[in-house]
Write an enzyme that holds these catalytic residues in place. Structure first.
Site, PDB file in Angstrom:
ATOM      1  N   GLY A  98      -9.405  -3.697  -3.184  1.00  0.00           N
ATOM      2  CA  GLY A  98     -10.321  -4.786  -2.870  1.00  0.00           C
ATOM      3  C   GLY A  98     -11.730  -4.509  -3.370  1.00  0.00           C
ATOM      4  N   VAL A 110      -5.128   2.360  -0.430  1.00  0.00           N
ATOM      5  CA  VAL A 110      -4.985   1.784  -1.771  1.00  0.00           C
ATOM      6  C   VAL A 110      -5.379   0.308  -1.743  1.00  0.00           C
ATOM      7  CG1 VAL A 110      -3.415   1.331  -3.691  1.00  0.00           C
ATOM      8  CG2 VAL A 110      -3.183   3.440  -2.370  1.00  0.00           C
ATOM      9  N   ASP A 111      -4.927  -0.410  -0.731  1.00  0.00           N
ATOM     10  CA  ASP A 111      -5.337  -1.807  -0.573  1.00  0.00           C
ATOM     11  C   ASP A 111      -6.857  -1.918  -0.473  1.00  0.00           C
ATOM     12  OD1 ASP A 111      -2.861  -3.019  -0.637  1.00  0.00           O
ATOM     13  OD2 ASP A 111      -2.613  -3.087   1.529  1.00  0.00           O
ATOM     14  N   PHE A 112      -7.430  -1.094   0.375  1.00  0.00           N
ATOM     15  CA  PHE A 112      -8.865  -1.181   0.654  1.00  0.00           C
ATOM     16  C   PHE A 112      -9.692  -0.914  -0.602  1.00  0.00           C
ATOM     17  CE2 PHE A 112     -12.829   0.532   2.687  1.00  0.00           C
ATOM     18  CZ  PHE A 112     -13.178  -0.620   3.384  1.00  0.00           C
ATOM     19  N   ASP A 146       0.799  -1.216   0.000  1.00  0.00           N
ATOM     20  CA  ASP A 146       0.000   0.000   0.000  1.00  0.00           C
ATOM     21  C   ASP A 146       0.840   1.278   0.000  1.00  0.00           C
ATOM     22  OD1 ASP A 146      -2.932   1.172   0.782  1.00  0.00           O
ATOM     23  OD2 ASP A 146      -1.375   2.215   1.905  1.00  0.00           O
TER      24      ASP A 146
END
Length: 413
Positions: free
Chosen positions: A187, A182-184, A150
């Site tokens: 997803g 960014v990860d969230f 991230d």
């Protein structure tokens, strides 16, 4: 617990992902009713089980290995352990694929092809399969083989360039956002793409391959600020806590707390000048346009507003702003979030039974999709223990108790 029919009831998802971004995508599908089977490494599990700074406490000395990272991204899943590097493990995955609708993975580019678990190999078993790969930089290109997390993409994609204290102020410089945004959002993009692919399959009968990259998400997340640059060719400056649209928008200080104020339209700003007893500020040439209030005159205007707000308590300022119809909200530390009446009303703290937790439950964050009138997202299961559903899932595939015991002895599961 909802009694409504789930939107994805009957959809089976194989979740071969780890850590955060892709597991979030699989969890969203689980929240919407899909049967998500999470495949983890025997004895080790998802790397995310060891991330974060807090873990669910197990009862009777049980080690749950459920960190905050794992707990927030793996509810509504069944966990099986499987060594996919061995033929016997590959056989289990291929049996699952026969009846699966979706497979999500986030291995390095080309890694699963070594074991016959890439899209082309599995498509031959199930042409209707939707196969989603989540990587840092995508499946091809000069950086495709590189690992990515991230923070790297907050830096690379431009988000840090517009986040942080403005130049010329103490501590000036770029800052990473606290959560793994960014990860969230990656997803969520993965889940959105899969839902689109399911709709496409309903129309054509065909599955497809999906290439989701954190890089792509990180650039898209800069959104209207990046669009400012594409239109003007001028890189926007960091604004600290200042709003990115209209102004004034920033933190204001009271005698006993902080409020975030957004008086971003001309009318909101006019009301604010009247409320402060300084209506002349509305036509003041320093602040008589949105651009001036949000950019060139922002610091000076915020100093004036803070001079007014510091004379009153938080409750007084919030009450005056609410009565005047000026958007504003109290700044909360994390414990205070859960004391907000509207947060309580919306049921955002979702207490979920957990058979292995010391408390008998775990508090989760409710899905933002839980208020759909016909097919709301719901939390049906707490995050699973490592390999909790081995016997159950393999039994459904037709494996006998004896064969399951053999696979355990062989350390395949």
């Amino acid at each position: 617990m909802s009694t409504n029919k789930s939107a994805l009831e009957g959809i089976r998802v194989i979740d071969m992902s780890r850590v955060f971004a892709a597991p979030v995508g699989a969890q969203i599908l689980g929240d919407l009713g899909a049967d998500v089977i999470k495949i983890e490494r025997p004895g080790v599990g998802d790397d995310g089980r060891g991330y974060g700074t807090a873990w669910v406490q197990g009862k009777d000395g049980i080690e749950t290995r459920q960190s905050s990272f794992f707990t927030v991204s793996n509810r509504n899943k069944r966990s099986i352990t499987l060594n996919h590097s061995k033929p016997e493990g590959q056989e289990v995955i291929k049996k699952l694929v026969e009846s699966a609708d979706v497979l999500i993975e986030n291995y390095k580019v080309g890694n699963l092809a070594k074991y016959g678990l890439d899209y082309e190999s599995l498509k031959a078993i199930n042409p209707r399969l939707i196969y989603c790969s989540v990587t840092g930089f995508g499946q091809d290109g000069p950086m495709a083989a590189l690992p990515g997390y991230d923070g790297l993409f907050q830096a690379t994609g431009g988000m840090m360039a517009v986040t942080g204290i403005p130049e010329g102020q103490p501590g000036a410089g770029p800052l990473k956002a606290g959560p793994s945004l960014v990860d969230f959002i990656t997803g969520h993009n993965a889940a959105l793409a899969i839902l689109g692919a399911l709709m496409y399959r309903n129309q054509t009968g065909e599955g497809q391959y999906i290439d989701i990259a954190l890089l792509d998400t990180s650039v898209a997340m800069v959104s209207h600020i990046m669009q400012d640059y594409l239109i003007s060719g001028v890189p926007p400056q960091r604004l600290g806590n200042g709003g990115n649209g209209g102004g004034p928008a920033d933190l204001i200080h009271c005698t006993d707390g902080i409020i975030y104020l957004t008086a971003g339209t001309d009318e909101h700003y006019r009301r604010l000048t009247v409320l402060m007893g300084q209506p002349e500020l509305f036509t003041d040439p320093r602040f008589d346009s949105n651009f001036k209030r949000a950019k060139s005159g922002r610091a000076e205007l915020m100093e004036i507003i803070n001079g007014w707000s510091r004379k009153f308590s938080l409750a007084e300022v919030q009450g005056m702003l609410d009565e005047a119809g000026i958007p504003a909200a109290k700044y909360n530390e994390l414990p205070e979030v859960w004391e907000e009446e509207q947060v309580k009303h919306r049921g955002l703290r979702a207490r979920t039974p957990h058979a292995y937790a010391e408390a008998g439950y775990v508090d989760l964050i409710e899905s933002p999709l839980a208020k759909m009138s016909g097919s709301p997202a719901s939390i049906r299961m707490a995050p699973p223990m490592l390999g909790e559903h081995n016997d159950e899932v393999l039994g459904e595939l037709g494996y006998s108790a004896e064969r399951i015991a053999e696979l355990k002895a062989m350390k395949i599961i």
